[in-house]
Design a protein around this motif. Sequence first.
Motif, PDB file in Angstrom:
ATOM      1  N   ILE A  94      41.938  22.760  21.874  1.00  0.00           N
ATOM      2  CA  ILE A  94      42.473  22.626  23.226  1.00  0.00           C
ATOM      3  C   ILE A  94      43.925  22.191  23.137  1.00  0.00           C
ATOM      4  N   HIS A  95      44.809  22.960  23.776  1.00  0.00           N
ATOM      5  CA  HIS A  95      46.217  22.573  23.879  1.00  0.00           C
ATOM      6  C   HIS A  95      46.418  21.951  25.257  1.00  0.00           C
ATOM      7  N   PRO A  96      46.843  20.669  25.318  1.00  0.00           N
ATOM      8  CA  PRO A  96      46.945  20.002  26.620  1.00  0.00           C
ATOM      9  C   PRO A  96      48.263  20.218  27.343  1.00  0.00           C
ATOM     10  N   GLY A  97      49.246  20.903  26.718  1.00  0.00           N
ATOM     11  CA  GLY A  97      50.542  21.094  27.367  1.00  0.00           C
ATOM     12  C   GLY A  97      51.245  19.775  27.544  1.00  0.00           C
TER      13      GLY A  97
ATOM     14  N   VAL B  49      42.178  30.898  26.560  1.00  0.00           N
ATOM     15  CA  VAL B  49      41.303  30.633  27.703  1.00  0.00           C
ATOM     16  C   VAL B  49      42.074  29.744  28.673  1.00  0.00           C
ATOM     17  N   ALA B  50      42.232  30.211  29.900  1.00  0.00           N
ATOM     18  CA  ALA B  50      42.889  29.403  30.937  1.00  0.00           C
ATOM     19  C   ALA B  50      41.826  28.750  31.806  1.00  0.00           C
ATOM     20  N   VAL B  51      42.134  27.535  32.266  1.00  0.00           N
ATOM     21  CA  VAL B  51      41.303  26.898  33.286  1.00  0.00           C
ATOM     22  C   VAL B  51      42.187  26.690  34.510  1.00  0.00           C
ATOM     23  N   HIS B  52      41.594  26.802  35.700  1.00  0.00           N
ATOM     24  CA  HIS B  52      42.423  26.745  36.907  1.00  0.00           C
ATOM     25  C   HIS B  52      41.668  26.155  38.082  1.00  0.00           C
TER      26      HIS B  52
ATOM     27  N   LEU C  31      41.775  26.911  24.142  1.00  0.00           N
ATOM     28  CA  LEU C  31      41.789  26.702  25.596  1.00  0.00           C
ATOM     29  C   LEU C  31      43.063  25.929  25.947  1.00  0.00           C
ATOM     30  N   ILE C  32      43.696  26.314  27.035  1.00  0.00           N
ATOM     31  CA  ILE C  32      44.907  25.647  27.498  1.00  0.00           C
ATOM     32  C   ILE C  32      44.536  24.784  28.706  1.00  0.00           C
ATOM     33  N   ALA C  33      44.574  23.476  28.503  1.00  0.00           N
ATOM     34  CA  ALA C  33      44.176  22.533  29.552  1.00  0.00           C
ATOM     35  C   ALA C  33      45.379  22.162  30.404  1.00  0.00           C
ATOM     36  N   ASN C  34      46.007  23.156  30.987  1.00  0.00           N
ATOM     37  CA  ASN C  34      47.198  22.926  31.800  1.00  0.00           C
ATOM     38  C   ASN C  34      47.433  24.146  32.671  1.00  0.00           C
TER      39      ASN C  34
ATOM     40  N   ILE D  76      52.636  28.668  26.252  1.00  0.00           N
ATOM     41  CA  ILE D  76      51.671  28.608  25.148  1.00  0.00           C
ATOM     42  C   ILE D  76      51.017  29.963  24.932  1.00  0.00           C
ATOM     43  N   ILE D  77      50.718  30.653  26.027  1.00  0.00           N
ATOM     44  CA  ILE D  77      50.088  31.977  25.931  1.00  0.00           C
ATOM     45  C   ILE D  77      50.973  32.944  25.152  1.00  0.00           C
ATOM     46  N   ARG D  78      52.297  32.902  25.371  1.00  0.00           N
ATOM     47  CA  ARG D  78      53.198  33.823  24.678  1.00  0.00           C
ATOM     48  C   ARG D  78      53.152  33.640  23.158  1.00  0.00           C
TER      49      ARG D  78
END
Length: 569
Positions: free
Chosen positions: A78-81, A29-32, A6-9, A17-19
């Motif tokens: 989880i990647h926080p960016g 997984v994106a959150v928005h 999951l990308i928490a950013n 990160i997606i690339r």
Amino acid sequence: MFRKILIANRGEIACRIIRTCQRLGIKTVAVHSEADANALFVREADEAHLIGPAPAAQSYLRGDTIIEVARRTGAEAIHPGYGFLSENAEFAESCATAGIVFIGPKPEAIRAMALKGAAKALMEDAGVPVTPGYHGDAQDEATLLAAARRIGFPVLIKAVAGGGGKGMRRVDNESDFPELLKSCQGEGQSAFGDPRVLIEKYIEVPRHIEIQLFADSHGHAVHLHERDCSLQRRHQKVIEEAPAPGLPDAMRQAMGEAAVKAAKAIGYTGAGTIEFIVDMSRGIADASFYFMEMNTRLQVEHPVTEAITGLDLVEWQLRVAAGEALPLTQDQVPLKGHAIEARLYAEDPEHDFMPSTGTLSRLVFPSGVRADSAVAEGDAVSVFYDPMIAKLIVHGPDRDAALEGLRTALIHTRAEGLRTNLGFLRRIASDADFRAGEIDTGFIGRHLERLTAPWPDYDIPVNSPPSPWHDATGFRLNLPPASPVDVRHLTNALHEAHEASEVVAPMPGLVVAVHVKEGDTVEKNQPLIVLEAMKIQLTLKAPRAGTVTGLNAVTGEQVIEKAVLAAIT
């Protein structure tokens, strides 16, 4: 390796990160927020989930909600960016409690470096040179002012939990200290939830040079060379390059060794950056460098390091978080050529870099250039988040080649539909002093007038011969050139005369403070209202002495651009 993260950013870093995940076969997984429902990163992720309204405090800073989405979707990590929760030790602990890997350092390391004062004390103990200053616990105005007197003006007030240029004020004389202290404390509280500050000696001719480092859980740590981030505006980086131009080999080695020493002192793992300030008052050959802070996350400017090393730093983050050892030893880290990055923002350089909002009717980047973008053509830039549109990264065999590549890339970039700093970036890339490497953090401020002069609307052919048709100085046959700056100055005289009794919102934003009430008597330049938008706090002051005869600003309410917030009679 992970199967799903999951990308928490949001924005550009989420797309970045997606690339890498797509290349490695990792599901994302994106959150928005509600404002980002149709954003580029949401469209690019394998799945996306709504986590709240537009304000970050109700969405991207809701760690509990984000962890629940990760558990529900089966994300292993989880990647926080960068920004938001990337340096939040409590969030990292909550991830561990939930059985989810936090792609970043351990909570203890985040805490050790999160507060700038404590970090400086730790670095002193580790033998790393630090900037002279005060980083004590006492936070009353009298103590802080006394410390500033001892250090000697000018000083820098910095939020202890700050970052990204936020919560930082230069103070040139004692009389300005109280107001700037309150402003810095307010921004620290608003942006980071912590009003505490430290005081540093202001280095008059500084360069900002940082070391990219990596460490794994097996006791290995390496640095990936340095980046020069000296071209800044209000402590916000504009242009970054690697390696640092003109840096002596001995200083480069000493800074790299100091960074690795700092990482080992706190048992660091993952990607991190040690930021140094270099005192250039005696020239680069005799310069001293001091530890400023450590960023316990990936940096916005990491692509220039990727360009000169040929490495994917997000992949390294993923592998280290998965328990793998670093793939290279220090003597195996490549250093090839030179790379430069320019940040394209939705802002208006001709009007004090006010943030701009709107829809990008046209967005085109030239081929052969890396463009890490947060948006695509047709997308909107909202008032709620950072105004960055994209980063353009150019790599060449040497600095001259990289500079020419950047200049060419910027001239052929198109960003239309709202105001941007594209012309400003073009002027920097074309500037003779910048190209000669004569840079420090005051460069933009010293040359602001020529760097913010309007860029011609027509396209200028690259390497075109000198000609009045390729000149932005207002060429005319019968009189001296009419400078665009002169025209702008005249327009701003007209503006002030027209708006003299009104306090107008220069940008859409949130009213975070109102310091007066209707009927109050005010002095010229007295602070009245504080607006916040796109991570920027702006204090609106009285245009003249008089009485507040109208007040339309209410704390907590959004206002539109050009709204009349107060009237002074």
